[in-house]
Enzyme design. Structure first.
Site, PDB file in Angstrom:
ATOM      1  N   GLU A  13     -14.843  10.761  12.189  1.00  0.00           N
ATOM      2  CA  GLU A  13     -14.876  11.119  10.771  1.00  0.00           C
ATOM      3  C   GLU A  13     -16.235  10.703  10.204  1.00  0.00           C
ATOM      4  O   GLU A  13     -16.718   9.628  10.507  1.00  0.00           O
ATOM      5  CB  GLU A  13     -13.743  10.338  10.088  1.00  0.00           C
TER       6      GLU A  13
ATOM      7  N   CYS B 150     -19.053  -0.060   7.172  1.00  0.00           N
ATOM      8  CA  CYS B 150     -19.364   0.793   8.328  1.00  0.00           C
ATOM      9  C   CYS B 150     -20.726   0.501   8.956  1.00  0.00           C
ATOM     10  O   CYS B 150     -20.798   0.000  10.069  1.00  0.00           O
ATOM     11  CB  CYS B 150     -19.288   2.253   7.922  1.00  0.00           C
TER      12      CYS B 150
ATOM     13  N   ARG C 116     -18.206   9.810   3.544  1.00  0.00           N
ATOM     14  CA  ARG C 116     -18.855   8.713   2.822  1.00  0.00           C
ATOM     15  C   ARG C 116     -17.931   8.249   1.718  1.00  0.00           C
ATOM     16  O   ARG C 116     -17.350   9.085   1.020  1.00  0.00           O
ATOM     17  CB  ARG C 116     -20.161   9.205   2.160  1.00  0.00           C
ATOM     18  N   GLU C 117     -17.787   6.942   1.542  1.00  0.00           N
ATOM     19  CA  GLU C 117     -17.008   6.459   0.408  1.00  0.00           C
ATOM     20  C   GLU C 117     -17.694   6.949  -0.860  1.00  0.00           C
ATOM     21  O   GLU C 117     -18.920   7.066  -0.925  1.00  0.00           O
ATOM     22  CB  GLU C 117     -16.925   4.932   0.424  1.00  0.00           C
TER      23      GLU C 117
ATOM     24  N   ALA D  44     -35.601   2.746  -0.676  1.00  0.00           N
ATOM     25  CA  ALA D  44     -35.795   1.324  -0.370  1.00  0.00           C
ATOM     26  C   ALA D  44     -35.131   0.493  -1.453  1.00  0.00           C
ATOM     27  O   ALA D  44     -34.959   0.939  -2.584  1.00  0.00           O
ATOM     28  CB  ALA D  44     -37.283   1.024  -0.324  1.00  0.00           C
TER      29      ALA D  44
ATOM     30  N   LYS E 139       0.842  -1.207   0.000  1.00  0.00           N
ATOM     31  CA  LYS E 139       0.000   0.000   0.000  1.00  0.00           C
ATOM     32  C   LYS E 139       0.878   1.258   0.000  1.00  0.00           C
ATOM     33  O   LYS E 139       0.629   2.216  -0.740  1.00  0.00           O
ATOM     34  CB  LYS E 139      -0.877  -0.036   1.267  1.00  0.00           C
TER      35      LYS E 139
ATOM     36  N   PHE F 245     -31.655   9.232   2.195  1.00  0.00           N
ATOM     37  CA  PHE F 245     -31.564   7.945   2.906  1.00  0.00           C
ATOM     38  C   PHE F 245     -32.922   7.287   3.105  1.00  0.00           C
ATOM     39  O   PHE F 245     -33.147   6.556   4.058  1.00  0.00           O
ATOM     40  CB  PHE F 245     -30.797   8.087   4.238  1.00  0.00           C
ATOM     41  N   LEU F 246     -33.836   7.576   2.179  1.00  0.00           N
ATOM     42  CA  LEU F 246     -35.139   6.900   2.202  1.00  0.00           C
ATOM     43  C   LEU F 246     -35.306   6.097   0.917  1.00  0.00           C
ATOM     44  O   LEU F 246     -36.421   5.979   0.415  1.00  0.00           O
ATOM     45  CB  LEU F 246     -36.269   7.920   2.319  1.00  0.00           C
TER      46      LEU F 246
HETATM   47  C1  UGA Z   1     -21.422   5.694   6.088  1.00  0.00           C
HETATM   48  C2  UGA Z   1     -21.958   7.056   6.566  1.00  0.00           C
HETATM   49  O1  UGA Z   1     -22.895   7.556   5.611  1.00  0.00           O
HETATM   50  C3  UGA Z   1     -20.820   8.059   6.732  1.00  0.00           C
HETATM   51  O2  UGA Z   1     -21.313   9.280   7.247  1.00  0.00           O
HETATM   52  C4  UGA Z   1     -19.792   7.465   7.699  1.00  0.00           C
HETATM   53  O3  UGA Z   1     -18.679   8.326   7.874  1.00  0.00           O
HETATM   54  C5  UGA Z   1     -19.294   6.146   7.138  1.00  0.00           C
HETATM   55  O4  UGA Z   1     -20.408   5.238   6.989  1.00  0.00           O
HETATM   56  C6  UGA Z   1     -18.303   5.565   8.119  1.00  0.00           C
HETATM   57  O5  UGA Z   1     -18.698   5.192   9.219  1.00  0.00           O
HETATM   58  O6  UGA Z   1     -17.094   5.591   7.828  1.00  0.00           O
HETATM   59  P1  UGA Z   1     -20.629   4.757   3.698  1.00  0.00           P
HETATM   60  O7  UGA Z   1     -20.477   3.434   4.395  1.00  0.00           O
HETATM   61  O8  UGA Z   1     -19.542   5.255   2.819  1.00  0.00           O
HETATM   62  O9  UGA Z   1     -20.862   5.923   4.791  1.00  0.00           O
HETATM   63  O10 UGA Z   1     -21.937   4.656   2.806  1.00  0.00           O
HETATM   64  P2  UGA Z   1     -23.416   5.275   2.806  1.00  0.00           P
HETATM   65  O11 UGA Z   1     -23.508   6.301   1.766  1.00  0.00           O
HETATM   66  O12 UGA Z   1     -23.863   5.613   4.184  1.00  0.00           O
HETATM   67  O13 UGA Z   1     -24.244   3.993   2.302  1.00  0.00           O
HETATM   68  C7  UGA Z   1     -24.316   2.830   3.117  1.00  0.00           C
HETATM   69  C8  UGA Z   1     -25.207   1.782   2.492  1.00  0.00           C
HETATM   70  O14 UGA Z   1     -26.570   2.193   2.563  1.00  0.00           O
HETATM   71  C9  UGA Z   1     -24.942   1.498   1.027  1.00  0.00           C
HETATM   72  O15 UGA Z   1     -24.977   0.090   0.819  1.00  0.00           O
HETATM   73  C10 UGA Z   1     -26.087   2.188   0.303  1.00  0.00           C
HETATM   74  O16 UGA Z   1     -26.406   1.576  -0.922  1.00  0.00           O
HETATM   75  C11 UGA Z   1     -27.210   1.996   1.306  1.00  0.00           C
HETATM   76  N1  UGA Z   1     -28.303   2.990   1.200  1.00  0.00           N
HETATM   77  C12 UGA Z   1     -28.070   4.315   1.358  1.00  0.00           C
HETATM   78  C13 UGA Z   1     -29.605   2.547   0.941  1.00  0.00           C
HETATM   79  O17 UGA Z   1     -29.859   1.329   0.806  1.00  0.00           O
HETATM   80  N2  UGA Z   1     -30.615   3.452   0.855  1.00  0.00           N
HETATM   81  C14 UGA Z   1     -30.393   4.788   1.009  1.00  0.00           C
HETATM   82  O18 UGA Z   1     -31.369   5.573   0.924  1.00  0.00           O
HETATM   83  C15 UGA Z   1     -29.093   5.239   1.263  1.00  0.00           C
END
Ligand code: UGA
Length: 436
Positions: free
Chosen positions: A148, A264, A151-152, A256, A35, A253-254
């Site tokens: 932190e 995470c 979001r990825e 489905a 890495k 985040f709604l």
């Molecule tokens: C999440 C949090 O959003 C970040 O704020 C946090 O910093 C991060 O975890 C962490 O703890 O490091 P991340 O895991 O990158 O971020 O992804 P999200 O964008 O939160 O999505 C998570 C999952 O939820 C994905 O599989 C996505 O497809 C799903 N999702 C998201 C849904 O099924 N529906 C939604 O409406 C939104």
């Protein structure tokens, strides 16, 4: 400022490159020589939009270096700990071995007044424990916890322009010194008006796990509504639009679908439940069990819907899965719902081909028994059912007419409710969404 960043994964690599961009002199340290070799020549070891350019610019500026030696942290005024806290095998609790190793490895290289800043997501109480341990090994260093929220897929923007900073600091003069050091690190972002909240260690740790639990709950709430919509013949996407217009609820985040995954949310809600149990407060978080259960049910529901689409049996059916990453704009397949569904279908007798713009290599390492195909057209060829499981724009914008000429049967399951239903139906597809 001189800064060290310990742990150069999804969090640390972006943090190190971003801190150099803000003008600091940064050394990124990781135990993985491969890495470090890649990062040193400007190759991001994972897919993250914007990271390669940021990395290259920071390396070119001469302010960013990488190393495998913890001794290179010596001389930095602020040290960020960015190592992972995965789920322990066979348990819900977080595995803190990398955090403990990072703190122990760093301690001999600290000088009086250095500020050590934890960024990893940890169970509440970890910072106090580490501060006590430091009192013995490095009594003149100050510990802070600065969770932190990146979001990825949006990590660069989220790091350079976060929506808030949270500083968990000790009481008194040490806490003031730690907050001042962090203000100096983040001066550029703070000058944009980013709010900063200073609090005790426990609250700072809880802010992070509470935020991720809330997000997970929001997703499982709408997925529970999707179950009801399916039972009642209603449409969860319209329901989400309508309730989301109430700004107390909000539409984000709604969505489905097949549920949440990644490195995470799933492990964080489980570690939170485990920690609540240790603190004697398990009842407060029993609802997270349900959040987890609703989420896992989405995966089995998707397998069942696919079986129905295939006429009642999966045996020998060719299924194309669009998406392997846990979400678009990422090559991360940790606890990816898309891959877990693909593997289930294969186990139940289907012949599954998975395609993804970025995540195929990682996916193949996890599930070598699945077939992978980089070319989308080739992946679609001869399919009895097509499943959209990760909403990459190139999949969402597929031309249903053209796709229809390649497949054997025009069956599509929209696992993210992201396709234009009528367009697909007008092109002769049998369209099935989630909760609609
Ligand atoms: C999440 C949090 O959003 C970040 O704020 C946090 O910093 C991060 O975890 C962490 O703890 O490091 P991340 O895991 O990158 O971020 O992804 P999200 O964008 O939160 O999505 C998570 C999952 O939820 C994905 O599989 C996505 O497809 C799903 N999702 C998201 C849904 O099924 N529906 C939604 O409406 C939104």
């Amino acid at each position: 400022m001189r800064i060290s960043v310990i742990g150069c994964g999804y969090l640390g690599a972006v943090h190190a490159a971003s801190m150099a961009k803000l003008g600091h002199e940064v050394v990124g340290i990781d135990v993985d020589p491969k890495k470090i070799d890649e990062l040193s020549v400007g190759h991001a070891p994972f897919f993250e939009p914007g990271l390669p350019d940021l990395l290259q610019a920071s390396l070119d500026s001469g302010r960013l270096k990488f190393s495998t030696s913890m001794a290179d942290a010596a001389g930095s005024a602020v040290h960020f700990i960015c190592v992972g806290t995965p789920q322990r095998k066979g348990e819900y609790a977080a595995d803190l071995r990398y955090v403990d190793a990072a703190f122990a490895g760093l301690a001999p290289h600290l000088s009086a007044g250095d500020v050590v800043v934890g960024k990893s997501t940890v169970p509440v109480g970890t910072a106090s424990r580490l501060a006590d341990e430091y009192m013995e090994t490095a009594p003149e260093a100050i510990l802070a916890w600065n969770p932190e929220f990146l979001r990825e897929g949006h990590a660069v923007k989220d790091t350079l322009h976060p929506d808030r900073f949270v500083y968990g600091v000790p009481e008194g003069a040490a806490g003031e010194r730690a907050a001042k050091a962090l203000d100096e690190v983040y001066a550029a972002s703070l000058s944009e008006g980013t709010p900063r909240l200073v609090m005790d260690y426990s609250t700072a740790e809880l802010v992070k796990t509470a935020a991720n639990s809330f997000l997970a709950t929001k997703i499982s709430f709408i997925n529970a509504m999707a179950e009801l919509c399916e039972a009642a013949g209603a449409d969860v996407t319209l329901l989400a639009d309508a309730i989301g217009m109430d700004d107390r609820i909000g539409r984000k985040f709604l969505n489905a679908g097949i549920g949440f995954g990644g490195g995470c949310l799933p492990k964080d809600i489980r570690a939170f439940m485990a920690r609540a149990g240790e603190l004697g407060a398990d009842q407060a978080l029993t609802f997270l069990r349900e959040v987890d259960a609703i989420n896992m049910r989405r995966r089995s529901r998707t397998v069942e819907l696919t079986r129905v689409l295939c006429g009642g049996s999966l045996i020998g059916k060719r299924i194309t899965v669009l998406g392997a990453a846990f979400k678009p704009n990422s090559d991360d397949v940790r606890d990816s719902p898309a891959l877990s569904i693909a593997a289930q279908l294969q186990l139940q007798g289907a012949d599954v081909t998975v395609t993804d713009p970025e995540a195929i290599d990682n996916a193949r390492r996890r599930f070598p028994e699945l077939h992978f195909e980089r070319n989308v057209e080739a992946a679609l060829s001869g399919a009895h059912a097509v499943l959209l499981l990760t909403e990459w724009p190139e999949f969402v914008n597929l031309d249903p007419k053209a796709a229809g000429t390649t497949v054997a049967d025009r069956n599509v399951l929209d696992g993210r409710n992201a396709l234009e239903k009528t367009r697909w139906q007008e092109s002769g597809w049998n369209y099935k969404g989630m909760g609609r």
